[in-house]
Design a protein around this motif. Structure first.
Motif, PDB file in Angstrom:
ATOM      1  N   LYS A  66      66.390  62.983  32.537  1.00 57.65           N
ATOM      2  CA  LYS A  66      65.309  63.918  32.790  1.00 57.65           C
ATOM      3  C   LYS A  66      64.173  63.246  33.544  1.00 57.65           C
ATOM      4  N   PRO A  67      63.570  63.971  34.488  1.00 59.63           N
ATOM      5  CA  PRO A  67      62.397  63.424  35.162  1.00 59.63           C
ATOM      6  C   PRO A  67      61.309  63.115  34.141  1.00 59.63           C
ATOM      7  N   SER A  68      60.557  62.070  34.378  1.00 58.47           N
ATOM      8  CA  SER A  68      59.522  61.669  33.432  1.00 58.47           C
ATOM      9  C   SER A  68      58.211  62.369  33.787  1.00 58.47           C
ATOM     10  N   LYS A  69      57.832  63.331  32.965  1.00 61.33           N
ATOM     11  CA  LYS A  69      56.579  64.046  33.163  1.00 61.33           C
ATOM     12  C   LYS A  69      55.829  64.116  31.840  1.00 61.33           C
ATOM     13  N   GLU A  70      54.513  64.083  31.950  1.00 66.94           N
ATOM     14  CA  GLU A  70      53.664  64.132  30.754  1.00 66.94           C
ATOM     15  C   GLU A  70      53.454  65.586  30.354  1.00 66.94           C
ATOM     16  N   ILE A  71      54.218  66.037  29.372  1.00 66.15           N
ATOM     17  CA  ILE A  71      54.187  67.434  28.946  1.00 66.15           C
ATOM     18  C   ILE A  71      54.175  67.477  27.421  1.00 66.15           C
ATOM     19  N   GLY A  72      53.287  68.311  26.876  1.00 64.60           N
ATOM     20  CA  GLY A  72      53.164  68.420  25.429  1.00 64.60           C
ATOM     21  C   GLY A  72      53.687  69.734  24.895  1.00 64.60           C
ATOM     22  N   LEU A  73      53.829  69.796  23.581  1.00 66.76           N
ATOM     23  CA  LEU A  73      54.274  71.018  22.916  1.00 66.76           C
ATOM     24  C   LEU A  73      53.265  71.429  21.852  1.00 66.76           C
ATOM     25  N   GLN A  74      52.872  72.693  21.875  1.00 63.63           N
ATOM     26  CA  GLN A  74      52.107  73.278  20.784  1.00 63.63           C
ATOM     27  C   GLN A  74      53.095  73.543  19.641  1.00 63.63           C
ATOM     28  N   VAL A  78      61.458  67.057  18.475  1.00 68.07           N
ATOM     29  CA  VAL A  78      60.608  67.336  19.648  1.00 68.07           C
ATOM     30  C   VAL A  78      60.473  66.076  20.504  1.00 68.07           C
ATOM     31  N   GLY A  79      60.296  64.928  19.866  1.00 68.78           N
ATOM     32  CA  GLY A  79      60.216  63.677  20.607  1.00 68.78           C
ATOM     33  C   GLY A  79      61.510  63.347  21.321  1.00 68.78           C
ATOM     34  N   GLU A  80      62.637  63.603  20.675  1.00 69.63           N
ATOM     35  CA  GLU A  80      63.935  63.321  21.284  1.00 69.63           C
ATOM     36  C   GLU A  80      64.189  64.170  22.519  1.00 69.63           C
ATOM     37  N   MET A  81      63.609  65.357  22.572  1.00 69.32           N
ATOM     38  CA  MET A  81      63.775  66.227  23.737  1.00 69.32           C
ATOM     39  C   MET A  81      63.162  65.632  24.998  1.00 69.32           C
ATOM     40  N   GLY A  82      62.072  64.862  24.819  1.00 71.00           N
ATOM     41  CA  GLY A  82      61.379  64.312  25.965  1.00 71.00           C
ATOM     42  C   GLY A  82      59.930  64.736  26.088  1.00 71.00           C
ATOM     43  N   GLU A 141      62.612  71.616  30.009  1.00 68.29           N
ATOM     44  CA  GLU A 141      63.483  71.365  31.154  1.00 68.29           C
ATOM     45  C   GLU A 141      63.019  72.133  32.389  1.00 68.29           C
ATOM     46  N   TYR A 142      62.493  73.338  32.173  1.00 61.98           N
ATOM     47  CA  TYR A 142      61.976  74.130  33.297  1.00 61.98           C
ATOM     48  C   TYR A 142      60.858  73.385  34.016  1.00 61.98           C
ATOM     49  N   LEU A 143      59.918  72.830  33.268  1.00 59.19           N
ATOM     50  CA  LEU A 143      58.808  72.098  33.886  1.00 59.19           C
ATOM     51  C   LEU A 143      59.263  70.762  34.458  1.00 59.19           C
ATOM     52  N   GLN A 144      60.181  70.104  33.774  1.00 56.06           N
ATOM     53  CA  GLN A 144      60.671  68.825  34.280  1.00 56.06           C
ATOM     54  C   GLN A 144      61.369  68.988  35.631  1.00 56.06           C
ATOM     55  N   ASN A 145      62.006  70.120  35.805  1.00 57.89           N
ATOM     56  CA  ASN A 145      62.765  70.357  37.035  1.00 57.89           C
ATOM     57  C   ASN A 145      61.976  71.105  38.101  1.00 57.89           C
ATOM     58  N   ALA A 146      60.734  71.477  37.793  1.00 56.13           N
ATOM     59  CA  ALA A 146      59.901  72.217  38.756  1.00 56.13           C
ATOM     60  C   ALA A 146      59.212  71.244  39.713  1.00 56.13           C
TER      61      ALA A 146
END
Length: 286
Positions: free
Chosen positions: A23-31, A50-54, A272-277
């Motif tokens: 997966k592309p490395s992007k700084e993305i958080g989850l609420q 959640v951490g394992e997802m990336g 994955e949507y944001l990682q691939n955008a």
């Protein structure tokens, strides 16, 4: 072909496949409200998943009486960091106090801020107003003054205080759009705005208009769709991201409230949507 050569070729092919599928490395958080039921049933296991997802950080929605999801601040921070993430932001708050309950409410905030400091949190976000904020301009004015006071308390201890919108803030109240009034009547030093890209659309407004009108006020975004990101085909995320610099965004936070799949699957698909955008940068922190 010699055995050693075959081994080299196989190692090269395996490495290439990993590089292609990683997966592309992007700084993305989850609420974490996105996985709210799982956080009630198995908070530690859910954070690890959640951490394992990336995801690289989380925003909590489980502060109560000095604890996060029933854990002491340091223990929750350590759980998040052991899961490969940071604990950056938290949703919590109190409704507007009257004069008789002002001191009690401010004391609540003192305890809240100290707990968040211990947990290493950078941002505290209040995600609601009471009816007073929607029923009269005088009530909304009092809320703005209250948020300024809370924001000043936070700022004095090194935390930034923000407000998260839903769709109701884009209604008119006595000739004023509620959200515009809040932006105009809170001190930017004390109050930032966490813009929810889905709810502003549902409120009939354009995020880009606010980025142009109030540059630098939107330090956090909730990147949201009707369900998983990109699933509806109705969200124009790209136009908002084109103005990310002007908006002042520092962190992107995924929130999923309704689902086509199990919530854990839905939040992974949204990541994955944001990682691939292509329009999403690796990081927005300067």
């Amino acid at each position: 072909m010699k055995k050693s050569v075959i081994t080299v070729v196989l190692v090269f092919m395996a490495t290439s496949m990993i590089m292609c599928t990683s997966k592309p490395s992007k700084e993305i958080g989850l609420q974490l409200y996105s996985v709210r039921d799982a956080m009630k049933e198995a908070p530690k296991e859910t954070v690890r998943k959640v951490g394992e997802m990336g995801y690289t950080f989380i925003e909590a929605a489980g502060y109560n009486d000095g604890k996060f999801y029933g854990m002491e601040p340091l223990a929750f921070k350590e759980l998040v960091e052991a899961s490969g993430m940071q604990f950056i932001s938290s949703h919590t708050g109190q409704s507007l106090p009257d004069s008789a309950s002002w001191d009690k409410t401010m004391a609540w905030w003192d305890k809240c801020i100290d707990a968040h400091l211990e947990a290493g949190v950078k941002y505290i976000v209040q995600p609601w107003m009471g009816e007073q904020g929607y029923n009269s301009l005088e009530g909304l004015k009092k809320y703005c003054e209250y948020f300024d006071a809370v924001g000043e308390k936070c700022r004095e201890k090194g935390i930034l205080f923000g407000y998260h919108n839903h769709d109701g803030e884009f209604a008119e109240l006595e000739g004023e759009v509620i959200y515009d009034y809040m932006l105009q009547n809170t001190n930017p030093e004390n109050v930032f705005f966490q813009l929810d890209l889905y709810w502003i659309k549902e409120g009939g407004k354009e995020a880009t208009d606010y980025f142009n009108e109030y540059p630098g006020r939107f330090l956090l975004w909730h990147v949201k769709d009707d369900k998983e990101l990109g699933a509806s085909g109705e969200m124009d995320f790209e136009s908002s991201f084109e103005l990310a610099g002007k908006a002042g965004v520092q962190y992107l936070i995924v929130e999923v409230e309704k689902y086509n799949f199990d919530p854990i699957v839905s939040v992974e698909k949204s990541l994955e949507y944001l990682q691939n955008a292509d329009f999403v940068k690796a990081s927005y922190v300067e």
